[in-house]
Write a protein that holds these residues in place. Sequence first.
Motif, PDB file in Angstrom:
ATOM      1  N   LEU A 115       4.664  10.030  -7.111  1.00 50.74           N
ATOM      2  CA  LEU A 115       5.725  10.226  -7.957  1.00 50.74           C
ATOM      3  C   LEU A 115       5.207  10.315  -9.252  1.00 50.74           C
ATOM      4  O   LEU A 115       5.759  11.438  -9.995  1.00 50.74           O
ATOM      5  N   LEU A 116       4.140   9.843  -9.734  1.00 49.19           N
ATOM      6  CA  LEU A 116       3.641   9.984 -11.238  1.00 49.19           C
ATOM      7  C   LEU A 116       2.957  11.324 -11.286  1.00 49.19           C
ATOM      8  O   LEU A 116       3.055  12.133 -12.176  1.00 49.19           O
ATOM      9  N   ARG A 117       2.193  11.682 -10.261  1.00 51.45           N
ATOM     10  CA  ARG A 117       1.772  13.107 -10.037  1.00 51.45           C
ATOM     11  C   ARG A 117       2.698  14.264 -10.210  1.00 51.45           C
ATOM     12  O   ARG A 117       2.495  15.342 -10.923  1.00 51.45           O
ATOM     13  N   ARG A 118       3.736  14.054  -9.414  1.00 51.51           N
ATOM     14  CA  ARG A 118       4.966  14.918  -9.448  1.00 51.51           C
ATOM     15  C   ARG A 118       5.327  15.121 -10.781  1.00 51.51           C
ATOM     16  O   ARG A 118       5.611  16.223 -11.476  1.00 51.51           O
ATOM     17  N   HIS A 119       5.824  13.974 -11.470  1.00 51.03           N
ATOM     18  CA  HIS A 119       6.140  13.945 -12.793  1.00 51.03           C
ATOM     19  C   HIS A 119       5.305  14.441 -13.848  1.00 51.03           C
ATOM     20  O   HIS A 119       5.743  15.446 -14.841  1.00 51.03           O
ATOM     21  N   ALA A 134       0.817  -1.383   0.095  1.00 49.77           N
ATOM     22  CA  ALA A 134      -0.031  -0.028  -0.090  1.00 49.77           C
ATOM     23  C   ALA A 134       0.784   1.119   0.157  1.00 49.77           C
ATOM     24  O   ALA A 134       0.712   2.349  -0.754  1.00 49.77           O
ATOM     25  N   ARG A 135       2.044   1.253   0.747  1.00 44.58           N
ATOM     26  CA  ARG A 135       2.903   2.430   0.880  1.00 44.58           C
ATOM     27  C   ARG A 135       3.302   2.552  -0.451  1.00 44.58           C
ATOM     28  O   ARG A 135       3.919   3.654  -0.728  1.00 44.58           O
ATOM     29  N   TYR A 136       4.065   1.532  -0.877  1.00 42.48           N
ATOM     30  CA  TYR A 136       4.888   1.337  -2.412  1.00 42.48           C
ATOM     31  C   TYR A 136       3.592   2.255  -3.372  1.00 42.48           C
ATOM     32  O   TYR A 136       4.034   2.953  -4.510  1.00 42.48           O
ATOM     33  N   ALA A 137       2.563   1.671  -3.547  1.00 37.85           N
ATOM     34  CA  ALA A 137       1.474   2.329  -4.686  1.00 37.85           C
ATOM     35  C   ALA A 137       1.288   3.819  -4.204  1.00 37.85           C
ATOM     36  O   ALA A 137       1.243   4.468  -5.069  1.00 37.85           O
ATOM     37  N   ALA A 138       1.199   3.963  -2.864  1.00 39.68           N
ATOM     38  CA  ALA A 138       0.773   5.533  -2.799  1.00 39.68           C
ATOM     39  C   ALA A 138       2.067   6.350  -3.157  1.00 39.68           C
ATOM     40  O   ALA A 138       1.944   7.489  -3.757  1.00 39.68           O
ATOM     41  N   LEU A 139       3.414   5.668  -2.897  1.00 35.85           N
ATOM     42  CA  LEU A 139       4.703   6.725  -3.335  1.00 35.85           C
ATOM     43  C   LEU A 139       4.656   6.659  -4.854  1.00 35.85           C
ATOM     44  O   LEU A 139       5.038   7.619  -5.606  1.00 35.85           O
ATOM     45  N   ARG A 140       4.372   5.348  -5.559  1.00 34.20           N
ATOM     46  CA  ARG A 140       4.219   5.569  -7.114  1.00 34.20           C
ATOM     47  C   ARG A 140       3.217   6.549  -7.686  1.00 34.20           C
ATOM     48  O   ARG A 140       3.609   7.237  -8.369  1.00 34.20           O
ATOM     49  N   ARG A 141       1.988   6.745  -7.132  1.00 35.78           N
ATOM     50  CA  ARG A 141       0.968   7.640  -7.378  1.00 35.78           C
ATOM     51  C   ARG A 141       1.618   9.094  -7.133  1.00 35.78           C
ATOM     52  O   ARG A 141       1.324   9.751  -8.129  1.00 35.78           O
ATOM     53  N   CYS A 189       4.014  19.094 -17.210  1.00 29.75           N
ATOM     54  CA  CYS A 189       2.929  20.020 -17.651  1.00 29.75           C
ATOM     55  C   CYS A 189       3.685  21.461 -17.641  1.00 29.75           C
ATOM     56  O   CYS A 189       3.258  22.362 -18.253  1.00 29.75           O
ATOM     57  N   ALA A 190       4.170  21.828 -16.445  1.00 29.19           N
ATOM     58  CA  ALA A 190       5.000  23.045 -16.365  1.00 29.19           C
ATOM     59  C   ALA A 190       5.920  23.167 -17.380  1.00 29.19           C
ATOM     60  O   ALA A 190       6.205  24.389 -17.913  1.00 29.19           O
ATOM     61  N   VAL A 191       6.867  22.266 -17.786  1.00 26.34           N
ATOM     62  CA  VAL A 191       7.679  22.584 -18.908  1.00 26.34           C
ATOM     63  C   VAL A 191       7.112  22.703 -20.102  1.00 26.34           C
ATOM     64  O   VAL A 191       7.511  23.502 -20.994  1.00 26.34           O
ATOM     65  N   VAL A 192       5.947  22.036 -20.580  1.00 27.57           N
ATOM     66  CA  VAL A 192       5.218  22.157 -21.910  1.00 27.57           C
ATOM     67  C   VAL A 192       4.626  23.757 -21.741  1.00 27.57           C
ATOM     68  O   VAL A 192       4.689  24.449 -22.759  1.00 27.57           O
TER      69      VAL A 192
END
Length: 113
Positions: free
Chosen positions: A86-90, A77-84, A95-98
Amino acid sequence: MRGSALADTVEGYLLARTHLDQAHREAESLCSRLPWLTTAQAEEVTRHYIRQRIDLTRRMLVSTTERADQLRKEYEARYAALRRDLLRRHAACACAVVAAAGAVSTVACLLAR
């Protein structure tokens, strides 16, 4: 039966035999310290001791596997939360770069006129 399942079964059998052999040795050690026991009494004590020891070992192993399963679920559960996260941040960075590239392009086009 798959190879890993067979290996797990064999490992479980060997582990169980090891615990049973250890219980026998402990029971024999206990009975050797009680020299007044008759042979029948020593066998009875040995039988009861082994049964009690195996039951204790079984409860401990079940408790350990339940705790391991609980920890596995918590870590997943913690790993899935961290992946989500990280994906949100990326996605936000992309979006900011574009947006910045679009703004620079727009400014460059306006200045070129």
